[in-house]
Design a protein around this motif. Structure first.
Motif, PDB file in Angstrom:
ATOM      1  N   GLN A 190     -64.445  24.396 -80.637  1.00  0.00           N
ATOM      2  CA  GLN A 190     -63.730  25.091 -79.563  1.00  0.00           C
ATOM      3  C   GLN A 190     -64.484  24.992 -78.240  1.00  0.00           C
ATOM      4  OE1 GLN A 190     -60.681  26.228 -80.352  1.00  0.00           O
ATOM      5  NE2 GLN A 190     -61.125  25.632 -82.474  1.00  0.00           N
ATOM      6  N   TYR A 191     -65.778  24.655 -78.284  1.00  0.00           N
ATOM      7  CA  TYR A 191     -66.611  24.637 -77.078  1.00  0.00           C
ATOM      8  C   TYR A 191     -67.025  23.231 -76.648  1.00  0.00           C
ATOM      9  CZ  TYR A 191     -67.114  29.487 -78.572  1.00  0.00           C
ATOM     10  OH  TYR A 191     -66.859  30.774 -78.973  1.00  0.00           O
ATOM     11  N   MET A 192     -66.698  22.209 -77.427  1.00  0.00           N
ATOM     12  CA  MET A 192     -67.077  20.833 -77.093  1.00  0.00           C
ATOM     13  C   MET A 192     -65.885  19.906 -77.293  1.00  0.00           C
ATOM     14  SD  MET A 192     -70.884  20.457 -78.845  1.00  0.00           S
ATOM     15  CE  MET A 192     -70.972  18.709 -78.397  1.00  0.00           C
ATOM     16  N   PRO A 193     -65.811  18.791 -76.544  1.00  0.00           N
ATOM     17  CA  PRO A 193     -64.762  17.795 -76.804  1.00  0.00           C
ATOM     18  C   PRO A 193     -64.882  17.241 -78.221  1.00  0.00           C
ATOM     19  CG  PRO A 193     -65.806  17.403 -74.676  1.00  0.00           C
ATOM     20  CD  PRO A 193     -66.640  18.434 -75.374  1.00  0.00           C
ATOM     21  N   VAL A 194     -63.768  16.834 -78.786  1.00  0.00           N
ATOM     22  CA  VAL A 194     -63.739  16.379 -80.174  1.00  0.00           C
ATOM     23  C   VAL A 194     -64.671  15.190 -80.387  1.00  0.00           C
ATOM     24  CG1 VAL A 194     -62.284  15.476 -82.024  1.00  0.00           C
ATOM     25  CG2 VAL A 194     -61.387  17.217 -80.467  1.00  0.00           C
ATOM     26  N   VAL A 223     -73.372   7.895 -76.912  1.00  0.00           N
ATOM     27  CA  VAL A 223     -72.109   8.569 -76.609  1.00  0.00           C
ATOM     28  C   VAL A 223     -72.367   9.921 -75.953  1.00  0.00           C
ATOM     29  CG1 VAL A 223     -70.041   9.594 -77.605  1.00  0.00           C
ATOM     30  CG2 VAL A 223     -70.839   7.381 -78.437  1.00  0.00           C
ATOM     31  N   VAL A 224     -73.287  10.691 -76.516  1.00  0.00           N
ATOM     32  CA  VAL A 224     -73.477  12.066 -76.028  1.00  0.00           C
ATOM     33  C   VAL A 224     -74.604  12.194 -75.011  1.00  0.00           C
ATOM     34  CG1 VAL A 224     -72.552  13.070 -78.137  1.00  0.00           C
ATOM     35  CG2 VAL A 224     -74.998  12.645 -77.963  1.00  0.00           C
ATOM     36  N   SER A 278     -62.205  10.092 -80.620  1.00  0.00           N
ATOM     37  CA  SER A 278     -61.935   9.838 -79.202  1.00  0.00           C
ATOM     38  C   SER A 278     -60.443   9.635 -78.965  1.00  0.00           C
ATOM     39  CB  SER A 278     -62.702   8.608 -78.723  1.00  0.00           C
ATOM     40  OG  SER A 278     -64.097   8.803 -78.865  1.00  0.00           O
ATOM     41  N   PHE A 279     -59.803   8.923 -79.870  1.00  0.00           N
ATOM     42  CA  PHE A 279     -58.376   8.647 -79.725  1.00  0.00           C
ATOM     43  C   PHE A 279     -57.548   9.919 -79.894  1.00  0.00           C
ATOM     44  CE2 PHE A 279     -54.286   7.371 -81.720  1.00  0.00           C
ATOM     45  CZ  PHE A 279     -53.748   6.703 -80.624  1.00  0.00           C
ATOM     46  N   THR A 280     -57.818  10.695 -80.939  1.00  0.00           N
ATOM     47  CA  THR A 280     -57.047  11.913 -81.157  1.00  0.00           C
ATOM     48  C   THR A 280     -57.337  12.956 -80.072  1.00  0.00           C
ATOM     49  OG1 THR A 280     -58.763  12.745 -82.668  1.00  0.00           O
ATOM     50  CG2 THR A 280     -56.891  11.575 -83.645  1.00  0.00           C
ATOM     51  N   GLY A 281     -58.586  12.976 -79.569  1.00  0.00           N
ATOM     52  CA  GLY A 281     -58.907  13.886 -78.475  1.00  0.00           C
ATOM     53  C   GLY A 281     -58.157  13.532 -77.206  1.00  0.00           C
ATOM     54  N   TRP A 282     -57.977  12.237 -76.987  1.00  0.00           N
ATOM     55  CA  TRP A 282     -57.198  11.796 -75.816  1.00  0.00           C
ATOM     56  C   TRP A 282     -55.719  12.160 -75.977  1.00  0.00           C
ATOM     57  CZ3 TRP A 282     -53.479   7.717 -76.071  1.00  0.00           C
ATOM     58  CH2 TRP A 282     -52.883   7.442 -74.843  1.00  0.00           C
ATOM     59  N   VAL A 297     -60.929  11.593 -72.008  1.00  0.00           N
ATOM     60  CA  VAL A 297     -61.316  10.193 -72.183  1.00  0.00           C
ATOM     61  C   VAL A 297     -62.830  10.083 -72.028  1.00  0.00           C
ATOM     62  CG1 VAL A 297     -61.065   7.842 -71.333  1.00  0.00           C
ATOM     63  CG2 VAL A 297     -59.112   9.413 -71.248  1.00  0.00           C
ATOM     64  N   PRO A 298     -63.538   9.610 -73.057  1.00  0.00           N
ATOM     65  CA  PRO A 298     -64.978   9.406 -72.929  1.00  0.00           C
ATOM     66  C   PRO A 298     -65.295   8.436 -71.798  1.00  0.00           C
ATOM     67  CG  PRO A 298     -64.297   9.289 -75.230  1.00  0.00           C
ATOM     68  CD  PRO A 298     -63.039   9.299 -74.407  1.00  0.00           C
TER      69      PRO A 298
END
Length: 314
Positions: free
Chosen positions: A98-102, A146-147, A263-267, A273-274
Motif C-alpha cells: 500500500q506504500y510502495m509501487p508494485v 531497479v530500486v 511493472s506491467f500490471t502496475g502500469w 511506469v518505471p
C-alpha cells in the motif's frame, strides 16, 4: 513423487515458475488496488477463503470420483507451519504494498531467491555451481538497479519487503521438503485452510466490521476479491508442482521475471511506469534468466540416457 523424478523435468519447472510470476503479479496489484477501498485485513481474508473453498471443492469431487482422500495429511505440523508462514508473507506484502509501487516492492522482495538458493545449498545440500550462483547474484544486481538504494524508496516501508523476503525464503524451503512427501493438492488445501482459520480469528477480534463492508461493496470489488483469491491459488499450486519437478537452484533465477510482470500490471492499474534505470535492471534480470535456460539445456543433454532409465513415481 521421488527424488529421481524431481530432477527429470527442469523445463516444465521453469514454465510453471513463469506462470507463477504472472499470477503473483496479478495478486499483488489487485491487493493494492482493492486495499485502497477496503481494509487490508479483509482483502487478506478473501484471498485465503477463496483458496480454501476452491481446494475443498476440488478434493471433495476428486474423492467422490474415487481419487482417494487427499484431505488426510501425514505431516499436520508441517502443514500448519507452512500455512502460517505463507499467511505472514501475504500479510507483509498486502500491508507493505500500500506504500510502495508494485514493481519496486517486487524488486526489493527479490532477495528471496538469493536467500533460498543459499539456504538450499546449506540446509538441503543441493549443489549450486559457481556459474549458476553468479546468475542468481546477477539477477539480484538487476533488482537493485531497479530500486537503487538511496533513491528515496528505502524508508521504513522497506522493512515490509525485506521481512517478507526472509519469511518467504523459509516458506519455500519448507515447500521443497513437503513436495516429495505430500500430494501437492493436499498441501495446497491446507495452505488456504490454515490461512483462513487464522485470518478469520483475527477478524473476529479486530474492529473491522466485515459484513456491512462486504454488503456495501460493488460487484467490481467482489470480482477483484475473487480474482485475488484465484490468482493466489493458481500461483502457489504452480510453485508447489515446480518445486517437485526441478531442483530449486534451477528455478530461482526465473522468479526475477516477476519484476517485469509487476511493472506491467502496475502500469495497467495505476499508470506507474518505471524509469530508464529500472528498465536497465529488468534487462539484466532477463539476461540472467536467458543464460540459465541455455545452461539447463546444455546440462540436460548428456543426462538424457540416464534420465530415460530412471523410475518415475506417481
Amino acid at each position: 513423487m521421488n527424488a529421481t523424478a524431481t530432477a527429470q523435468r527442469p523445463l516444465l519447472g521453469v514454465m510453471l515458475i513463469l506462470l507463477m510470476a504472472m499470477c503473483f503479479s496479478t495478486l499483488d496489484t489487485t491487493a493494492k488496488y482493492v486495499g485502497q477501498t477496503l481494509p487490508v485485513l479483509l482483502v487478506l481474508w478473501a484471498r485465503y477463503s477463496v483458496q480454501a473453498l476452491i481446494m475443498a471443492a476440488w478434493l471433495g469431487v476428486r474423492a467422490l470420483r474415487g481419487g482417494g482422500n487427499l484431505f488426510a495429511t501425514a505431516h499436520p505440523r508441517f502443514q500448519v507451519l507452512r500455512g502460517a508462514l505463507l499467511l505472514l508473507t501475504s500479510a507483509l506484502l498486502f500491508f507493505g504494498i500500500q506504500y510502495m509501487p508494485v514493481a519496486e516492492f517486487t524488486a526489493v522482495g527479490m532477495l528471496t531467491p538469493v536467500l533460498v538458493t543459499l539456504l538450499a545449498a546449506t540446509l538441503l545440500h543441493e549443489r549450486v555451481s559457481a556459474f549458476r550462483a553468479l546468475l542468481v547474484v546477477g539477477g539480484f544486481a538487476g533488482a537493485l538497479i531497479v530500486v537503487r538504494p538511496g533513491s528515496g524508496l528505502f524508508g521504513w516501508v522497506a522493512l515490509f519487503p525485506l521481512a517478507m523476503a526472509l519469511v518467504y525464503a523459509t516458506f519455500q524451503l519448507l515447500t521443497r521438503r513437503l513436495s516429495g512427501v505430500e500430494h501437492p493438492l493436499t498441501t495446497h488445501f491446507y495452505t488456504g485452510f490454515v490461512g483462513t482459520l487464522i485470518v478469520s480469528s483475527i477478524l473476529l477480534l479486530s474492529s473491522v466490521d466485515a459484513g456491512p463492508l462486504l454488503a456495501a461493496a460493488p460487484a467490481s470489488t467482489w470480482a477483484l476479491l475473487l480474482l485475488a483469491g484465484c490468482a493466489g491459488t493458481a500461483g502457489h499450486l504452480c510453485l508447489i508442482v515446480a518445486l517437485g519437478v526441478a531442483p530449486m537452484p534451477v528455478l530461482m533465477p526465473f522468479t526475477y521475471v516477476q519484476i517485469a510482470f509487476a511493472s506491467f500490471t502496475g502500469w495497467l492499474a495505476f499508470g506507474h511506469v518505471p524509469d530508464g534505470w529500472a528498465f536497465v535492471g529488468m534487462a539484466v534480470v532477463a539476461a540472467c534468466g536467458g543464460v540459465s535456460v541455455w545452461l539447463n539445456l546444455r546440462e540436460r543433454a548428456p543426462a538424457r540416457d540416464v534420465e530415460a532409465a530412471a523410475p518415475v513415481a506417481d
